[in-house]
Design an enzyme around this catalytic site. Sequence first.
Site, PDB file in Angstrom:
ATOM      1  N   GLN A 215     -39.639  14.252   0.999  1.00  0.00           N
ATOM      2  CA  GLN A 215     -40.281  12.774   1.187  1.00  0.00           C
ATOM      3  C   GLN A 215     -39.532  11.713   1.573  1.00  0.00           C
ATOM      4  O   GLN A 215     -38.633  11.796   0.740  1.00  0.00           O
ATOM      5  CB  GLN A 215     -41.699  12.069  -0.093  1.00  0.00           C
ATOM      6  CG  GLN A 215     -41.642  11.134   0.064  1.00  0.00           C
ATOM      7  CD  GLN A 215     -42.388  11.166  -1.011  1.00  0.00           C
ATOM      8  OE1 GLN A 215     -43.252  11.695  -1.668  1.00  0.00           O
ATOM      9  NE2 GLN A 215     -43.374   9.552  -1.520  1.00  0.00           N
TER      10      GLN A 215
ATOM     11  N   ALA B 263     -37.605   8.676   3.177  1.00  0.00           N
ATOM     12  CA  ALA B 263     -38.763   6.547   2.681  1.00  0.00           C
ATOM     13  C   ALA B 263     -39.429   6.412   3.668  1.00  0.00           C
ATOM     14  O   ALA B 263     -39.910   5.795   3.282  1.00  0.00           O
ATOM     15  CB  ALA B 263     -37.692   5.574   3.195  1.00  0.00           C
TER      16      ALA B 263
ATOM     17  N   ASP C 230     -31.899   4.095  13.634  1.00  0.00           N
ATOM     18  CA  ASP C 230     -31.351   4.793  12.138  1.00  0.00           C
ATOM     19  C   ASP C 230     -30.491   5.137  12.864  1.00  0.00           C
ATOM     20  O   ASP C 230     -30.138   6.568  12.295  1.00  0.00           O
ATOM     21  CB  ASP C 230     -33.150   5.057  12.117  1.00  0.00           C
ATOM     22  CG  ASP C 230     -33.358   5.355  10.747  1.00  0.00           C
ATOM     23  OD1 ASP C 230     -34.037   5.589   9.883  1.00  0.00           O
ATOM     24  OD2 ASP C 230     -32.281   4.382   9.288  1.00  0.00           O
TER      25      ASP C 230
END
Lengths: 169, 335, 226
Positions: free
Chosen positions: C9, C11, C126
């Site tokens: 999981q 962000a 990112d």
Amino acid sequence: MNLDLRTNAQLQIKIYRNIKNVKNLKQKLISGELKCCMIKPSLIYDPFQIAVAANKALASAKLITKTIFSEILFNLSVSKHITRSLQTFGIDDNDENILVVTISQNGEDNSESVYSQIDGEEVELSQLKNLSDLDNIKNVYKISEKESLTIPLIDSIVSRIATKDFLSH
Amino acid sequence: MVTAIGFEGSANKLGIGVIRDGKVLANCRTTYITPPGEGFLPKETAQHHRQKVLSVLKQCLEEAGVSPSEIDVVCYTKGPGMGAPLSTVAVVAKTVAQLWNKPILGVNHCIGHIEMGRLITGAKNPTVLYVSGGNTQVIAYARKRYRIFGETIDIAVGNCLDRFARVIKISNDPSPGYNIEQLAKHGKKFVQLPYCVKGMDVSFSGILTYMEERTSNLLRSGFTPEDLCFSLQETVFAMLVETTERALAHCNSSEVLIVGGVGCNVRLQEMMGEMCKERGAKLFATDERFCIDNGIMIAHAGAEMFQAGVRMRWEDSGITQRYRTDEVETVWRVD
Amino acid sequence: MEGFELIKQGAEAKLYKGIYLGKPTLAKERFVKEYRHESLDSFLTKERMKAESRAIVRCKACGIRTPALYLVDFKRRIIFMEYFEHSITLKDFIESCSSPQVLESISFEVGKMLGAMHESNIMHGDLTSSNILLVNRDDVQKFDDVSELYLVFIDFGLAQFDGSAEDKGVDLYVLERALNSTHSVANKIFPKIIEGYRESYTVGCKEIFSKYEEVRARGRKRTMVG
């Protein structure tokens, strides 16, 4: 035979050579009598390409073309122009070899009734590599030399299929 | 057992606090509030601090019930912040230190917030969101420093909110951010505003410019100031929660601590709490006594430093407007 | 999700692994973020799915490897893509690598690809060492021989395509900071990345570097204005 997600559908792909009744088959496709998808094998590099296009068709809420089978042809193409897509990937009167895609869903399978109408010899799927026209495929999918140097061809193809509806290729 | 006094004045809040052994003995503060539509400037802010500092100091010592001789170290905000106000307060701290013959320690303002937050909430090793008028940083402790994982690449979120408050001419009393928060509670319609997250960083100048240019149009086309406050908060806070979440995921941390003036905002705390819940992390936040700039946080951080053996030479006791959180070696932390 | 196993999981999304259409597949589900206002949430999710898909396809066009896309389902907010079974993140590679030469050569390669990416006006948005994979060519779980590995870039949800020098500078800055906050050898890796970057992005990178310095300096020079 591939399994499609959540749609309870299975895909069956066969290749036929030396087709004698291609005009007749084409007419039956148009009239809706033949419930399957017939594709030019020269533009198919790997059955997975069809699986992705078919999966997309089955997974989508709304069809853009009339039937699931024309939708597969449309999905295979990077063009947003329906007629052009169908013409590029679908069979025409000069085709001697065809690739036949049938879908069985929820236990219903009409594959045999489709195959019985084809006048030609079935060959193994592995024969596809002899029928694929790599240069034409790269042309149709607009894959540059630079890309084909590092990216596996099937990757380039299916990624375009998956994103055709919201990206321009 | 260290008794420390801390002087804070890097922006428009003047705070002086006394702490002994992790216990708050006094936390006094006064804020320089400008009229609606105006922000505070260095010269006037420094003037305000000069006018109030002695009375606040007196009040603080009285409340703490502590005499100068009992104090072990005099701490002050070395930076970051506005030049003139920082200097003004530093001068007083140094004078007082010399008068009382006590050692002086300059403290990093951001670290003051973090250490105070950890003390008050008990958070052990949280991912910290530090948000105020002058700073917006996502910080995590690693390898002996408070590392800045994400930050604003232009203005701080508090600055963005404050400047929007000026656009719609909200009162600055008690603070523009507080008043935006109150108005936002009555906002109903959501208007799509520019959302800008770049990796772990955020950018607020885009949304501010948008608000500065479009507010009058938006108000004319049926949105109320409440709607605008609501939409602005929902958007900028979502950006903050998102970057914090990224840092959380990256560091595999399970605690979030919000510090800084904007940290008082209940809506921000709610949103952060929601995100924490989804991830199984715990949220820690303080109230306005400690969120908003104050002297006690300087005293506490200073006390920690002092106890760990940090000393400052008189020659180095200046101020600096630019003082990165990761410049400080956290010798007082043993982990 | 039927037939899939949750592996992470992050962000942004939940990652599931499974077999889809006969291939090892990663299903990336951008679940609803309850803390966000509903319309902001659906808007952002759709934008990011589109951006990610666009970046993935455009990277391929300039020869940079990214996962193959199988299905982009906006309704369910899931992207089904190629799963690299025998891969390691650059992050883990750096931490476990003992040879400085290997680190330098990998960093140089990363830089070259980044340069190519930026030259094609693809800004990752990112960049971290967790968003670059090293994959073993021969499909085995072995990562010590660099000649057996190839690089794959992933996680393009924040990608942008305007091609401004400022955005590219920010991309580099974000990477530098991400490396600094994670790896103690960051100051050896990043310069090598820049070297590789310069080599492949020959024209125009001067402006990008000045923007990069500008953004970097902003961080150090931020003054508080009321």
